[in-house]
Design a protein around this motif. Structure first.
Motif, PDB file in Angstrom:
ATOM      1  N   TYR A 296      -3.422  -2.037  -6.823  1.00 33.20           N
ATOM      2  CA  TYR A 296      -2.103  -2.567  -6.530  1.00 33.20           C
ATOM      3  C   TYR A 296      -1.099  -1.450  -6.236  1.00 33.20           C
ATOM      4  CZ  TYR A 296      -4.076  -6.760  -8.724  1.00 33.20           C
ATOM      5  OH  TYR A 296      -4.876  -7.823  -9.045  1.00 33.20           O
ATOM      6  N   ASN A 298       1.966  -1.546  -6.982  1.00 38.06           N
ATOM      7  CA  ASN A 298       2.802  -1.393  -8.188  1.00 38.06           C
ATOM      8  C   ASN A 298       2.261  -0.293  -9.097  1.00 38.06           C
ATOM      9  OD1 ASN A 298       2.417  -4.165  -7.128  1.00 38.06           O
ATOM     10  ND2 ASN A 298       4.124  -4.677  -8.477  1.00 38.06           N
ATOM     11  N   PRO A 321       7.346   0.775  -1.485  1.00 37.59           N
ATOM     12  CA  PRO A 321       5.988   0.239  -1.322  1.00 37.59           C
ATOM     13  C   PRO A 321       5.429   0.372   0.090  1.00 37.59           C
ATOM     14  CG  PRO A 321       7.303  -1.247  -2.667  1.00 37.59           C
ATOM     15  CD  PRO A 321       8.237  -0.211  -2.122  1.00 37.59           C
ATOM     16  N   ARG A 386      -0.319  -6.436  -3.157  1.00 38.52           N
ATOM     17  CA  ARG A 386       1.001  -6.444  -3.785  1.00 38.52           C
ATOM     18  C   ARG A 386       0.945  -7.373  -4.980  1.00 38.52           C
ATOM     19  NH1 ARG A 386       4.945  -4.445  -0.111  1.00 38.52           N
ATOM     20  NH2 ARG A 386       3.816  -3.045   1.283  1.00 38.52           N
TER      21      ARG A 386
END
Length: 389
Positions: A296, A298, A321, A386
């Motif tokens: 991911y 994140n 991102p 995401r």
């Protein structure tokens, strides 16, 4: 000379002649400045005033790159390791393999302890433990509710413990509260957690001459390396492992210079869990180091802010991102840094994107057996997910 007297004191007569005599100190200062400026072309002055801000801004943006580029001038390379050749084939007996390395063979294998500090690398931990499972006596894991940089984090492993039921009978798990000291050097918190891991190892029952693996979660020794070292006698008391360096996935092979992982013949009161150089001996081709290998986006952002080198995030847009996704697919550097090398030749040779590798040969077997689940770690799959919620 007047009346037999000569004054040798220097004056500003030249400027006075050009600019004229002035009646006050302030006026004299202005007059001298005008005199000096008359020696410069106006276009030159304009260029200086325009270019200087740009030069200062460029240094602000790329000063770190300049520092790293000239690193070979101010920092000498570390002492080279004595590298032990690594012999392996599936069909050879352990007696013959130990003999090839100049070691004897034991009547029974050593016990093996694999100890890690855990942050949030769920997938890589699974790949690691599946790789090492056949020969590890006890898996030892410590996690904190604080990052090395003092940011709060959840106990990620504790929340996902059900995914690791396959090691439950061999697992010693511990967690500690963070100290949350803002502004402290991140390496202090890291050292604090490594000392706590030492204590957890003793709770797990480690004893003299047991084999202890010291490495980060993303530094994965190969199973045949550990099997060899547990069976062979007279191996060095501390042996660093040369790992293949990968970035973002096993698609981007960087080099074979990863050395921080190590294996120790445990000695009570002497062996301490650490992640720095502890000997001059290294065992070649011993596994894989997959840095920033996350599913991911994140998780990339989290690690960039959380790990000991978080000072490399010099600008907030580094955490964007879309930028991170672009960097991953190009194989460039997340922190826009030059290669950390000690010679200009090596540095220039590594500038630019990491070349793509199309080989998935000699990777952890569990990874290939579950290729669909972990396809983001394999060549041809640079797009990340995401995470929502």
């Amino acid at each position: 000379m007047s009346d037999g007297y000569y004054n040798s004191k220097k004056t500003d007569d030249i400027c006075d002649d050009v600019c004229g005599q002035q009646g006050s100190k302030a006026a004299a200062t202005i007059s001298r400045l005008k005199c000096v400026l008359r020696g410069f072309d106006v276009r030159t002055l304009l260029c200086l005033f325009i270019l200087m801000p740009f030069a200062i801004f460029a240094i602000y943006l790329h000063g770190q790159k300049l520092t790293y580029f000239f690193r070979p001038l101010w920092e000498s390379p570390p002492k080279p390791f004595h590298t032990i050749p690594h012999y392996h084939t599936e069909n050879a007996t352990m007696s013959s393999l130990c003999s090839l390395h100049g070691w004897g063979v034991r009547e029974s294998p050593r016990r093996v302890y694999d100890a890690v500090l855990f942050s949030n690398e769920i997938d890589l931990l699974t790949v690691r433990w599946k790789e090492l499972y056949p020969y590890v006596t006890q898996f030892v894991l410590l996690e904190s509710n604080s990052t090395f940089t003092g940011l709060p984090k959840p106990f990620v492993f504790k929340s996902n413990k059900d995914q690791f039921a396959f090691v439950e009978e061999r697992l010693t798990y511990g967690n500690i509260g963070g100290r949350f000291r803002k502004g402290e050097n991140p390496f202090v918190e890291e050292a604090f957690q490594r000392v706590a891991l030492d204590k957890l190892l003793r709770i797990a029952g480690i004893e003299e001459d047991d084999l202890l693996i010291m490495s980060d979660v993303d530094e994965i020794p190969s199973v045949h390396t550990i099997n060899l070292l547990r069976w062979c006698d007279d191996i060095p008391p501390v042996l660093h492992l040369q790992l293949k360096n990968y970035l973002y996935s096993f698609e981007y092979y960087v080099d074979s210079k990863s050395w921080r992982a190590s294996v120790h013949r445990y000695s009570p009161g002497k062996t301490q869990y650490a992640h720095f150089r502890q000997s001059d001996v290294m065992f070649s081709d011993s596994g894989w180091h997959c840095s920033f290998c996350f599913r991911y986006i994140n998780d990339f952002v989290f690690k960039m802010k959380a790990y000991s080198h978080s000072d490399r995030v010099r600008f907030s847009h580094y955490l964007n991102p879309n930028r991170i996704q672009d960097v991953i697919c190009k194989g460039t550097d997340l922190f826009d840094m030059l290669p950390e090398e000690y010679t200009f030749k090596e540095m220039i040779g590594k500038m630019g994107p990491v070349p793509r590798s199309y080989s998935a040969v000699h990777l952890p077997s569990y990874l290939l057996e579950n290729a669909e689940k972990y396809k983001y770690l394999l060549p041809g799959n640079c797009v990340r997910e995401r995470q929502t919620g």
